[in-house]
Scaffold this active site. Structure first.
Site, PDB file in Angstrom:
ATOM      1  N   HIS A 119     -34.628   5.252 -38.209  1.00  0.00           N
ATOM      2  CA  HIS A 119     -34.312   4.034 -38.359  1.00  0.00           C
ATOM      3  C   HIS A 119     -33.135   3.590 -39.046  1.00  0.00           C
ATOM      4  O   HIS A 119     -32.905   4.186 -40.054  1.00  0.00           O
ATOM      5  CB  HIS A 119     -35.386   3.061 -38.640  1.00  0.00           C
ATOM      6  CG  HIS A 119     -36.413   2.824 -37.842  1.00  0.00           C
ATOM      7  ND1 HIS A 119     -36.608   1.781 -36.790  1.00  0.00           N
ATOM      8  CD2 HIS A 119     -37.462   3.760 -37.563  1.00  0.00           C
ATOM      9  CE1 HIS A 119     -37.821   1.887 -36.092  1.00  0.00           C
ATOM     10  NE2 HIS A 119     -38.377   3.208 -36.192  1.00  0.00           N
ATOM     11  N   GLU A 143     -33.903  -0.458 -29.698  1.00  0.00           N
ATOM     12  CA  GLU A 143     -34.572   0.768 -29.797  1.00  0.00           C
ATOM     13  C   GLU A 143     -33.764   1.875 -29.172  1.00  0.00           C
ATOM     14  O   GLU A 143     -33.414   1.896 -27.850  1.00  0.00           O
ATOM     15  CB  GLU A 143     -35.956   0.524 -29.107  1.00  0.00           C
ATOM     16  CG  GLU A 143     -37.045  -0.221 -29.857  1.00  0.00           C
ATOM     17  CD  GLU A 143     -38.311   0.257 -29.260  1.00  0.00           C
ATOM     18  OE1 GLU A 143     -38.732   1.389 -28.869  1.00  0.00           O
ATOM     19  OE2 GLU A 143     -39.335  -0.745 -29.441  1.00  0.00           O
ATOM     20  N   CYS A 167     -44.663   5.796 -32.557  1.00  0.00           N
ATOM     21  CA  CYS A 167     -44.178   4.587 -31.904  1.00  0.00           C
ATOM     22  C   CYS A 167     -45.743   3.694 -32.629  1.00  0.00           C
ATOM     23  O   CYS A 167     -46.751   3.933 -32.226  1.00  0.00           O
ATOM     24  CB  CYS A 167     -44.566   4.502 -30.370  1.00  0.00           C
ATOM     25  SG  CYS A 167     -44.632   3.011 -29.668  1.00  0.00           S
ATOM     26  N   CYS A 198     -41.073  -3.976 -32.331  1.00  0.00           N
ATOM     27  CA  CYS A 198     -40.913  -2.519 -32.736  1.00  0.00           C
ATOM     28  C   CYS A 198     -41.691  -2.219 -33.926  1.00  0.00           C
ATOM     29  O   CYS A 198     -41.423  -2.855 -34.878  1.00  0.00           O
ATOM     30  CB  CYS A 198     -39.429  -1.949 -32.927  1.00  0.00           C
ATOM     31  SG  CYS A 198     -39.394  -0.155 -33.157  1.00  0.00           S
ATOM     32  N   GLY A 239     -39.886  -0.211 -36.298  1.00  0.00           N
ATOM     33  CA  GLY A 239     -38.929  -0.938 -36.758  1.00  0.00           C
ATOM     34  C   GLY A 239     -39.342  -1.868 -37.913  1.00  0.00           C
ATOM     35  O   GLY A 239     -38.563  -2.254 -38.877  1.00  0.00           O
TER      36      GLY A 239
HETATM   37  N1  LIG Z   1     -37.878   3.940 -29.077  1.00  0.00           N
HETATM   38  C1  LIG Z   1     -38.479   4.498 -30.489  1.00  0.00           C
HETATM   39  C2  LIG Z   1     -39.982   4.819 -29.995  1.00  0.00           C
HETATM   40  C3  LIG Z   1     -40.697   3.697 -29.895  1.00  0.00           C
HETATM   41  C4  LIG Z   1     -40.764   2.782 -31.265  1.00  0.00           C
HETATM   42  C5  LIG Z   1     -41.554   1.512 -31.220  1.00  0.00           C
HETATM   43  N2  LIG Z   1     -41.554   1.091 -29.655  1.00  0.00           N
HETATM   44  C6  LIG Z   1     -42.567   1.051 -32.144  1.00  0.00           C
HETATM   45  O1  LIG Z   1     -43.449   0.480 -31.900  1.00  0.00           O
HETATM   46  O2  LIG Z   1     -42.452   1.812 -33.174  1.00  0.00           O
HETATM   47  C7  LIG Z   1     -37.751   5.890 -30.636  1.00  0.00           C
HETATM   48  O3  LIG Z   1     -36.837   6.359 -29.730  1.00  0.00           O
HETATM   49  O4  LIG Z   1     -37.891   6.317 -31.956  1.00  0.00           O
END
Ligand SMILES: N[C@H](CCC[C@H](N)C(=O)O)C(=O)O
Length: 276
Positions: free
Chosen positions: A161, A210, A75, A219, A222
């Site tokens: 991703h 997400e 994250c 994100c 992301g």
């Molecule tokens: N939902 C993402 C985790 C958090 C990613 C996001 N909040 C960031 O800042 O990178 C996943 O399941 O891989």
């Protein structure tokens, strides 16, 4: 048990940050879901748990749980917040902090300008590393959803991703396409779904659906993924500014074989206690 925590965010991607160093804690999936409830709990996109390091060359272990209770590998916005948190609560006085995650090590640095820089490591492009069920690595992958063909790029920043290029992010049905792709059989562990609009050779507008959450205001991984795909598919520059609904991030990636750096804000909203 009373649990102390901090509520933080990175560009509106919000977190419950828990110090598992001075208050060793085990949280099960149902407790995480309950804490993440925006009406009956603290409410968050992710819960971030900081634990003692598992190796001598690290300062902390960093664990991430989505609002649906799933534990995930990475994250980016959260990494910046935990750097701020461990300094704020006095778990460290360092400005350069090394944390272990499920998939690798992050190097965090609190900058003089108040932002936090994160070396996110090397983006992984092989399908087996994402993971993505495709025979071989492609610049453009293809999928058909409800009779409509889409092409996308795909990369792991530790977490998976899928990045689609669109003409206008404001006119894209992020929720519909995001729901279809996030659990598509092409992605055996699910995926985060980014919708990027190229603004210039150094600017991207991005919205992200997400995994385990839905669309968020920002994100971090992301933004990293969109910069990688933007550079590979659209010959964008090394330094890219990514504009998300909650604000912008600075990404710097020199190309395949290089590590990627992200820089952005990390804000404390409040500190609190909650009865578990
Ligand atoms: N939902 C993402 C985790 C958090 C990613 C996001 N909040 C960031 O800042 O990178 C996943 O399941 O891989």
């Amino acid at each position: 048990m009373m649990l102390s925590f901090a509520k933080m965010h990175g560009l509106g991607n919000d977190f419950m940050v828990v110090d598992g160093v001075t208050q060793p804690i085990f949280l099960n999936e149902s407790q995480i879901i309950k804490l993440g409830d925006r009406h009956r709990g603290v409410g968050f996109d992710q819960l971030l748990l900081i634990e003692p390091p598992q190796q001598p060359d690290l300062d902390f272990q960093y664990r991430i749980f989505n609002a649906d209770g799933s534990e995930v590998e990475q994250c980016g916005n959260g990494a910046r917040c935990i750097a701020r948190f461990v300094r704020n609560v006095g778990l460290t006085w360092k400005h350069k902090i090394r944390v272990g995650t499920m998939k690798g090590v992050l190097n965090l640095q609190i900058m003089r300008n108040g932002l936090v820089s994160v070396d996110m490591g090397e983006p992984r492009l092989e399908p087996g590393d994402i993971p993505l069920r495709y025979a071989q690595k492609e610049l453009f992958y293809h999928v058909n959803l409800d009779g409509i063909d889409y092409q996308f790029g795909s990369v792991s920043m530790g977490n998976p991703h899928c990045v689609l290029t669109v003409d206008n992010v404001d006119e894209t049905d992020v929720d519909k396409i995001g729901r279809q792709l996030t659990e598509h059989h092409l992605f055996p562990e699910g995926t985060n779904v980014g919708f990027m609009q190229k603004v210039s050779d150094s600017e991207i507008r991005l919205r992200v659906y997400e995994r385990g959450v839905g669309e968020t205001q920002a994100c971090g991984t992301g933004a990293c993924a969109s910069a990688v795909i933007g550079r590979l598919q659209h010959q964008m520059e090394n330094k890219i500014r990514v504009y998300l609904p909650g604000g912008h991030l600075h990404i710097d990636w020199g190309g395949v074989g290089e590590t990627l750096k992200m820089m952005g804000p990390a804000e404390l909203v409040y500190q609190g206690f909650i009865e578990l």
